[in-house]
Design an enzyme around this catalytic site. Structure first.
Site, PDB file in Angstrom:
ATOM      1  N   ASP A   1     -16.056  32.712 -13.573  1.00 62.26           N
ATOM      2  CA  ASP A   1     -14.676  32.864 -13.564  1.00 62.26           C
ATOM      3  C   ASP A   1     -13.813  31.679 -13.374  1.00 62.26           C
ATOM      4  O   ASP A   1     -13.066  31.516 -12.517  1.00 62.26           O
ATOM      5  CB  ASP A   1     -14.423  33.907 -12.533  1.00 62.26           C
ATOM      6  CG  ASP A   1     -12.769  34.497 -12.476  1.00 62.26           C
ATOM      7  OD1 ASP A   1     -12.163  34.492 -13.643  1.00 62.26           O
ATOM      8  OD2 ASP A   1     -12.450  35.166 -11.584  1.00 62.26           O
TER       9      ASP A   1
ATOM     10  N   ILE B   1      -1.778  32.053   3.183  1.00 67.69           N
ATOM     11  CA  ILE B   1      -1.427  31.103   2.142  1.00 67.69           C
ATOM     12  C   ILE B   1      -1.738  31.688   0.813  1.00 67.69           C
ATOM     13  O   ILE B   1      -1.788  30.926  -0.146  1.00 67.69           O
ATOM     14  CB  ILE B   1      -2.129  29.993   2.428  1.00 67.69           C
ATOM     15  CG1 ILE B   1      -3.725  30.182   2.653  1.00 67.69           C
ATOM     16  CG2 ILE B   1      -1.746  29.195   3.611  1.00 67.69           C
ATOM     17  CD1 ILE B   1      -4.434  28.723   2.610  1.00 67.69           C
TER      18      ILE B   1
END
Length: 646
Positions: A412, A297
């Site tokens: 991040d 995915i």
């Protein structure tokens, strides 16, 4: 009517006239010039004979038009007759004056009558000719009509004949079909009779077999009961043995996990117990069908992500690239952070596989926030209410990370690392480059590095230049995310664009209309909040804790259900809300994960399922199955918390 004498004085054409017959006296050689024409006229039905003064029928002959004289011819004949009479009179004067005079008078009268009859005859002939012409026309029309009728009759006879032939053919076909149907019906009746006979025979056999079976059943009941009791005893004993082995194995795994967590948290500067399970490579291969492409995915520089069904739960498996030099440190860093942190807006780490450097997370079906902003897969745009709630949830998660004794900086933060569950609740993920902040000589919490890492568009500008990572670095990334959710624009130069729009009073022109009709007051507050977070200078950026009330107010104004604030995550006793069972509302002792992805107290969720419920207590959606998976990570965290607060 003319007398018999007058009729005798009418002579045929070109015949001689003997005067000596008129009582003597006339010269035998005298031949009068007779102007008298033929005395017989013919027609279809009759003829007139003037010499006899009668009319007789003649149906066998037709009119001879060439023997009929016109009216002018008859008048000429009368004049000639007058001359003859005068001649006779002159002759008679010499011989017999008295007798000749009488004869002439009679002759003259007869000729006058003849002339009159000729005129009448001519008129009758004209009428007859007209009648004959009309009759001929009628006869011709009658013939034509008869011909048409005959032709029509022939055509009708032909059509009738053709129709009769067609009907005859259809009758023949119907007879054949009827014959076939009759034959099929007869065959079906025969087959039905045979089937009934067969069924009767089979039924008789079944009855006999049933009787024999009943006899055998009665005969073997005692033996079977004894065997069943022995088997049940053996099964129970086997289950007890298996449970004992499983208990020992789980205890060993727990003790080992606690030791590993101690080591990891010791290296991170604080102490805790491991809150994840050890998962073998074989289990991962079975869950992903040997890492089949159809289960992949996602993929990036860190590695690949697979979707799998592991231990009755849908999970996401993150496989780090083994050849990556930074893969191992990131793996250990993410384990160290997520194994010690539990929060509704942080992704849950279920387990790890050290053999493959794999991390197993809870599966979040709506993918990342980046995918939803791009409407990937044809998904509808996020509404402004959902976006407002997501902003509040991100803020709450950052407050949780930054409020620890040793704050954790994500490092991040971006839409691609923010995942959404089935209810579009956001969860922060990818803590591979997150850092624990240590207090420096200047009494500031900071992490220094010579190699700043992250995503450029969301990275703190001062972190890029100085290499110092602080909680304000996450605040800058949060500000860029706010502006993206508000405008839908790319992150590069987004702060400058929004600032120009506010200064020129054109903010309404850059707001993302696909999210619906934003309330302008809230949109303006949100734009200012994002700009204050995304200031270039670190010291100018706002403090999230002091601005939480503003964020929470914006969430409440969005008319959506608002999750509890950061401080309300703890109840009056200071118990984290995620330690509480959603059903019993008590601290869980044996937490288990159900098929809906939520964690419940084992007894509470089992009671729910045993009560006949087939839906989730949290979402009211149907549960795909009723299997439960122990949540060892959460149980370890609860036990540690209970020890500290005992």
């Amino acid at each position: 009517m003319p007398t018999e004498t007058n009729r005798q004085n009418v002579f045929p054409r070109n015949s001689s006239f003997d005067v000596s017959n008129l009582r003597g006296g006339m010269s035998p050689g005298f031949l009068p010039r007779s102007p008298i024409r033929p005395s017989r006229l013919h027609s279809d039905n009759y003829s007139i004979d003037f010499s006899e003064g009668t009319m007789r029928s003649d149906t066998a002959s037709s009119i001879a038009s060439e023997d009929v004289y016109s009216h002018s011819d008859l008048l000429s004949m009368n004049r000639d007759d007058d001359l003859e009479v005068r001649s006779l009179e002159s002759l008679g004067s010499t011989r017999e004056q008295g007798t000749l005079a009488d004869v002439c008078v009679k002759l003259q009268a007869a000729l006058a009558d003849a002339a009159k009859y000729r005129v009448q005859l001519n008129e009758e002939i004209c009428k007859r000719e007209k009648a004959e012409m009309d009759l001929a026309s009628v006869i011709q029309k009658e013939d034509e009509t008869k011909s048409a009728l005959i032709k029509e009759k022939q055509e009708m006879e032909f059509l009738h004949k053709h129709e009769i032939e067609m009907i005859q053919r259809q009758l023949d076909l119907l007879q054949e079909e009827h014959k076939k149907v009759q034959e099929e019906r007869d065959n079906a009746v025969k087959e039905e009779i045979l089937h009934k006979q067969e069924i009767k025979i089979v039924q008789n056999r079944l009855d006999l077999l049933q009787e024999e079976y009943n006899k055998l059943q009665e005969r073997d009941n005692a033996v079977k009961e004894e065997v069943l009791h022995k088997q049940e005893i053996n099964i129970v004993q086997s289950r007890l043995d298996l449970l004992l082995v499983e208990y020992k194995k789980l205890k060993e795994e727990r003790d080992k996990a606690v030791e590993e967590a101690e080591e990891l948290r010791g290296s991170a500067g604080h102490r805790s117990h491991a809150t994840f399970s050890k998962i073998s490579l074989l289990e991962l291969e079975q869950a992903t069908e040997n890492f089949s492409k159809k289960h992949k995915i996602g993929e990036g520089g860190f590695g690949s992500v697979y979707k799998g069904f592991l231990r009755n739960t849908m999970v996401a498996i993150k496989m780090l690239h083994p050849q990556s030099l930074q893969g191992k440190p990131e793996f250990e860093q993410e384990v160290a952070v997520l194994s010690t942190m539990r929060h509704p807006n942080l992704v849950t780490l279920i387990g790890i596989c050290s053999e493959k450097s794999a991390l197993i997370y809870e599966y979040l079906p709506n993918g990342s926030l980046e995918d939803r902003l791009a409407c990937q897969g044809g998904t509808p745009p996020l509404t402004w209410q959902v976006r407002m709630r997501i902003i509040g949830e991100i803020c709450r998660a950052l407050l949780f990370l930054h409020s620890n004794p040793n704050p954790i900086v994500h490092g991040d933060l971006k839409p691609a690392n923010i995942l959404l569950d089935g209810n579009l609740v956001c969860k922060l993920s990818d803590f591979g480059i997150s850092r624990l902040l240590m207090e420096t000589n200047s009494n500031t919490l900071v992490y220094r590095t010579e190699y700043p890492r992250g995503t450029f568009a969301y990275m703190d500008p001062e972190f890029l230049t100085s290499g110092e990572l602080t909680v304000k670095s996450d605040v800058y990334s949060f500000g860029i995310i706010i502006l993206r959710l508000l405008t839908g624009n790319p992150p590069i130069n987004i702060a400058a664009d929004v600032e120009d729009a506010i200064e020129t009073h054109s903010l309404h022109l850059i707001i993302d209309e696909s999210a619906g009709e934003w309330p302008f007051v809230q949109a303006e507050k949100l734009a200012n909040l994002g700009l204050r977070c995304a200031q270039m200078r670190r010291r100018k950026r706002l403090d999230l804790e002091s601005e939480w009330k503003l964020v929470e107010g914006l969430m409440q104004a969005s008319s959506l259900s608002v999750s509890p604030s950061f401080k309300s995550q703890l109840d009056e006793k200071g118990t984290p809300s995620y330690f509480m069972c959603p059903i019993s509302q008590e601290v869980m002792k044996d937490p288990h994960v159900a098929a809906d992805g939520y964690t419940y107290e084992a007894e509470a969720i089992k009671g729910w399922l045993d009560g006949g419920h087939k839906t989730s207590p949290m979402t009211n959606l149907p549960l795909p199955h009723q299997e439960l998976t122990p949540n060892y990570a959460l149980r370890s965290a609860i036990q540690e918390w209970l020890v500290k607060h005992s």
